[in-house]
Design a protein around this motif. Structure first.
Motif, short mmCIF file in Angstrom:
data_model
loop_
_atom_site.label_atom_id
_atom_site.label_comp_id
_atom_site.label_asym_id
_atom_site.label_seq_id
_atom_site.Cartn_x
_atom_site.Cartn_y
_atom_site.Cartn_z
N ASN A 132 -7.88 -6.99 2.22
CA ASN A 132 -6.94 -7.48 3.12
C ASN A 132 -6.09 -6.13 2.70
OD1 ASN A 132 -7.00 -10.41 5.15
ND2 ASN A 132 -8.05 -10.54 3.24
N ARG A 133 -6.12 -5.48 2.14
CA ARG A 133 -5.04 -4.56 1.29
C ARG A 133 -5.76 -3.21 1.95
NH1 ARG A 133 -2.60 -0.88 0.95
NH2 ARG A 133 -1.06 -0.52 -0.70
N GLN A 134 -7.43 -3.22 2.78
CA GLN A 134 -7.65 -2.15 3.51
C GLN A 134 -7.86 -2.27 4.41
OE1 GLN A 134 -11.58 -2.58 1.75
NE2 GLN A 134 -11.20 -1.71 -0.21
N VAL A 135 -7.77 -3.22 5.22
CA VAL A 135 -6.87 -3.62 6.35
C VAL A 135 -5.61 -3.26 6.66
CG1 VAL A 135 -6.85 -5.81 7.92
CG2 VAL A 135 -8.98 -5.57 6.33
N ALA A 136 -5.00 -3.68 5.80
CA ALA A 136 -3.21 -3.68 5.91
C ALA A 136 -3.05 -1.80 5.75
CB ALA A 136 -2.58 -4.11 4.93
N SER A 214 -2.68 -9.16 8.12
CA SER A 214 -3.50 -9.05 6.70
C SER A 214 -2.30 -8.88 6.11
CB SER A 214 -3.87 -8.09 6.59
OG SER A 214 -5.20 -8.70 7.15
N LEU A 215 -0.94 -7.85 6.85
CA LEU A 215 -0.58 -7.38 5.60
C LEU A 215 1.12 -8.21 5.14
CD1 LEU A 215 1.05 -3.65 6.10
CD2 LEU A 215 2.84 -5.85 5.20
N ARG A 216 1.47 -9.02 6.84
CA ARG A 216 2.05 -10.14 6.79
C ARG A 216 1.58 -11.20 5.66
NH1 ARG A 216 6.34 -12.49 9.23
NH2 ARG A 216 6.64 -14.47 9.70
N SER A 217 0.93 -11.28 5.78
CA SER A 217 0.35 -12.56 5.22
C SER A 217 0.35 -12.62 4.02
CB SER A 217 -1.05 -13.48 5.45
OG SER A 217 -1.44 -13.79 7.22
N LEU A 218 0.16 -11.57 3.11
CA LEU A 218 0.07 -10.88 2.05
C LEU A 218 1.76 -10.79 1.53
CD1 LEU A 218 -3.13 -8.10 1.78
CD2 LEU A 218 -2.60 -10.28 0.27
N LEU A 219 2.33 -10.66 2.31
CA LEU A 219 3.48 -10.39 1.64
C LEU A 219 4.26 -11.32 1.73
CD1 LEU A 219 4.61 -7.44 3.60
CD2 LEU A 219 4.32 -7.17 1.40
N VAL A 220 4.23 -12.28 2.61
CA VAL A 220 4.44 -13.95 2.33
C VAL A 220 3.84 -15.26 1.58
CG1 VAL A 220 5.94 -13.78 4.88
CG2 VAL A 220 3.63 -14.88 4.35
N VAL A 221 2.92 -14.98 1.28
CA VAL A 221 2.56 -15.92 0.03
C VAL A 221 3.24 -16.56 -0.64
CG1 VAL A 221 -0.40 -16.88 -1.27
CG2 VAL A 221 0.34 -15.62 1.09
N ARG A 222 4.30 -15.57 -1.70
CA ARG A 222 4.87 -15.94 -2.96
C ARG A 222 6.20 -16.45 -2.08
NH1 ARG A 222 7.46 -12.02 -8.25
NH2 ARG A 222 6.25 -9.98 -6.34
N TRP A 223 6.36 -15.90 -1.44
CA TRP A 223 8.14 -16.02 -0.43
C TRP A 223 8.14 -17.85 -0.57
CZ3 TRP A 223 10.01 -18.53 3.00
CH2 TRP A 223 11.39 -19.44 3.33
N LEU A 224 6.38 -18.62 0.36
CA LEU A 224 6.06 -19.33 0.78
C LEU A 224 6.34 -20.42 -0.67
CD1 LEU A 224 3.72 -18.69 3.82
CD2 LEU A 224 6.29 -19.62 4.09
N ALA A 225 5.61 -20.36 -1.68
CA ALA A 225 4.91 -20.71 -2.36
C ALA A 225 6.58 -21.40 -3.07
CB ALA A 225 4.02 -20.34 -2.95
#
Length: 245
Positions: A132-136, A214-225
């Motif tokens: 996903n980092r590559q896709v982003a 991909s980028l948005r999802s990677l960025l928010v996982v920690r915040w959401l948790a």
């Protein structure tokens, strides 16, 4: 009036509903100021500001129902999704707000930091983060800034039948990439992307929209948790990341 409903609450802000009034409590007054000014500038329906007494902002309820929810099938019609796309296009064609948004360098730095955290803490498999980092990467390119909502989740877009009735939660509004708004609106609901783009009315780079997913999802996982939400719920951010594999 049936009492007080807690719409959302965490250690940054809270939103309560009392009858047809929403009370937003936010210790960050700059964020509230952005929200009020952005709603005044936006050329699309927004909530009516009833009163403001820091740290509380009172807003009238928007008629209609949300376009959908992340992780659940949307019951809204294709025409309603297209109406949302048309409204986004009106916003993007409007004069820019006077305040800036996040720069490309800031977003890239945040992406690096979040990916490192996900890997260091073993939150997600290495291949999932790496892919996903590559896709982003496709989203990390220069763009012409437009007036963006900045947090255009489908729960923030209200419709009545085939008509858009309002867009809420403008605290992240700024200058930014148009495709970020389109990606946020369709995150987890890729099946409605064509409807949104039909309403938006112009060609866009689909690879960049996928990159923003991909980028948005990677960025928010920690915040959401960390704020009591579950990004691993079916159809939500971690499933979005898995869909790119």
């Amino acid at each position: 009036m049936d009492g007080v409903e807690v719409v959302v609450a965490h250690n940054e802000r809270a939103t309560l509903r009392v009858g047809d009034v929403f009370l937003k409590v936010d210790a960050d007054q700059a964020r509230i100021e952005v929200e009020v000014e952005a709603m005044a500038m936006a050329p699309i329906p927004t909530p009516e500001v009833l009163w403001r007494k820091p740290p509380v902002l009172a807003l009238a309820a928007v008629p209609g129902t949300a376009l959908g929810r992340l992780g659940e099938p949307s019951t809204a019609s294709p025409a309603a999704w297209a109406a949302a796309g048309a409204a986004v296009r009106l916003l993007h064609d409007a004069p820019l707000p006077p305040w800036p948004g996040r720069s490309l360098d800031e977003i890239a730095s945040s992406l690096d930091a979040e990916c490192a955290w996900l890997l260091t803490n073993g939150v997600l498999p290495t291949d999932l983060v790496t892919r996903n980092r590559q896709v982003a990467e496709a989203a990390l390119r220069p763009w012409t800034p437009v007036f963006i909502h900045g947090d255009l989740q489908i729960t923030h877009v209200f419709v009545d039948g085939d008509e858009l009735t309002g867009v809420i939660d403008w605290s992240e509004a700024a200058r930014g990439d148009a495709l970020f708004d389109l990606a946020t609106l369709t995150l987890g609901h890729e099946e409605h992307l064509d409807d949104v783009l039909a309403g938006y009315g112009t060609d866009v780079d689909l690879d960049v929209i996928r990159a923003w997913w991909s980028l948005r999802s990677l960025l928010v996982v920690r915040w959401l948790a960390e704020h009591g939400f579950d990004p691993a719920s079916p159809g939500c951010e971690i499933d979005v990341l898995r869909s790119r594999m």
